[in-house]
Design a protein around this motif. Structure first.
Motif, PDB file in Angstrom:
ATOM      1  N   THR A   1      -6.102   7.261  -7.758  1.00  0.00           N
ATOM      2  CA  THR A   1      -4.654   7.186  -7.590  1.00  0.00           C
ATOM      3  C   THR A   1      -4.150   8.290  -6.670  1.00  0.00           C
ATOM      4  O   THR A   1      -4.550   9.438  -6.798  1.00  0.00           O
ATOM      5  N   CYS A   2      -3.284   7.946  -5.763  1.00  0.00           N
ATOM      6  CA  CYS A   2      -2.620   8.924  -4.892  1.00  0.00           C
ATOM      7  C   CYS A   2      -1.325   9.321  -5.596  1.00  0.00           C
ATOM      8  O   CYS A   2      -0.469   8.482  -5.831  1.00  0.00           O
TER       9      CYS A   2
ATOM     10  N   TYR B   1       2.217   5.106   0.285  1.00  0.00           N
ATOM     11  CA  TYR B   1       1.956   6.318   1.061  1.00  0.00           C
ATOM     12  C   TYR B   1       3.052   7.329   0.766  1.00  0.00           C
ATOM     13  O   TYR B   1       4.109   6.998   0.248  1.00  0.00           O
TER      14      TYR B   1
ATOM     15  N   GLU C   1      -2.635   5.742   0.236  1.00  0.00           N
ATOM     16  CA  GLU C   1      -3.471   5.381  -0.912  1.00  0.00           C
ATOM     17  C   GLU C   1      -4.488   4.325  -0.484  1.00  0.00           C
ATOM     18  O   GLU C   1      -4.165   3.370   0.235  1.00  0.00           O
TER      19      GLU C   1
ATOM     20  N   SER D   1      -2.007   0.399  -5.271  1.00  0.00           N
ATOM     21  CA  SER D   1      -2.195  -0.373  -4.034  1.00  0.00           C
ATOM     22  C   SER D   1      -3.226  -1.475  -4.252  1.00  0.00           C
ATOM     23  O   SER D   1      -4.284  -1.516  -3.614  1.00  0.00           O
TER      24      SER D   1
ATOM     25  N   TYR E   1      -6.917   0.885  -5.234  1.00  0.00           N
ATOM     26  CA  TYR E   1      -6.858   2.048  -6.120  1.00  0.00           C
ATOM     27  C   TYR E   1      -5.408   2.394  -6.396  1.00  0.00           C
ATOM     28  O   TYR E   1      -4.522   2.087  -5.598  1.00  0.00           O
ATOM     29  N   GLY E   2      -5.168   3.076  -7.517  1.00  0.00           N
ATOM     30  CA  GLY E   2      -3.803   3.437  -7.879  1.00  0.00           C
ATOM     31  C   GLY E   2      -2.962   2.192  -8.039  1.00  0.00           C
ATOM     32  O   GLY E   2      -3.327   1.262  -8.764  1.00  0.00           O
TER      33      GLY E   2
ATOM     34  N   GLN F   1       0.862  -1.180   0.000  1.00  0.00           N
ATOM     35  CA  GLN F   1       0.000   0.000   0.000  1.00  0.00           C
ATOM     36  C   GLN F   1       0.901   1.234   0.000  1.00  0.00           C
ATOM     37  O   GLN F   1       1.749   1.392   0.869  1.00  0.00           O
TER      38      GLN F   1
ATOM     39  N   SER G   1      -6.365   9.226   1.063  1.00  0.00           N
ATOM     40  CA  SER G   1      -6.575   9.271  -0.382  1.00  0.00           C
ATOM     41  C   SER G   1      -7.917   8.636  -0.702  1.00  0.00           C
ATOM     42  O   SER G   1      -8.290   7.627  -0.126  1.00  0.00           O
TER      43      SER G   1
END
Length: 154
Positions: free
Chosen positions: A93-94, A70, A117, A124, A121-122, A68, A89
């Motif tokens: 996407t972060c 960050y 994140e 992760s 999503y993104g 994940q 987030s």
């Protein structure tokens, strides 16, 4: 370039652009600038960091994890005395640590800025991807447990 002109004409900040439109060259150029079009401080660029999050936060026998992402921005932080602003987030996407208004507040209050994140999503996404089998781990309860566990980790 057209997107830049449209945003300038209607007065929309890039942070208001939908997630699906944020991967283009214009948005990346915007992020590279030291100040946004509104003149608010932008957080310094940061590389994504990885937190090994539990795939299932409620089954102690399941030891599967996933990476994940960050981001942390400590440029304003007074270590040991400044607050921590933890931005969660959303469902997209972060792209980095908080920017714009949150970065301005971070500078004002000498805060550490952290963004995590959201799972699935993104980048992760658990091993095996976004499959029907894995979707059972995409719940509000799992996401809230991620935040709790990350807070204890960091």
């Amino acid at each position: 370039m057209l997107l830049l002109c449209i945003c300038a004409l209607i007065g929309t900040a890039f942070q208001d652009i939908p997630e699906r439109a944020r991967s283009g060259r214009a948005y990346k150029n915007f992020l590279a600038n030291s100040k946004s079009e509104t003149g608010m401080l932008k957080s310094k660029a940061a590389e994504p960091l990885i937190y090994n999050s539990h795939l299932d936060n409620f089954d102690g026998a399941n030891n599967r994890t996933f990476a994940q992402r960050y981001y942390v921005n400590d440029e304003f932080w007074t270590a040991g005395s400044g607050p921590v602003f933890f931005l969660i987030s959303g469902e997209g996407t972060c792209n980095g640590p908080p920017t714009g208004y949150v970065a301005s507040l971070g500078a004002q209050y000498k805060a550490l800025l952290v963004t995590l994140e959201h799972r699935f999503y993104g980048e992760s996404i658990p091993e095996g991807g976004a499959t029907t089998e894995n979707y059972k781990y995409l719940t509000v309860e799992q996401a809230l447990a991620d935040l709790n566990n990350f807070t204890n980790f960091y």
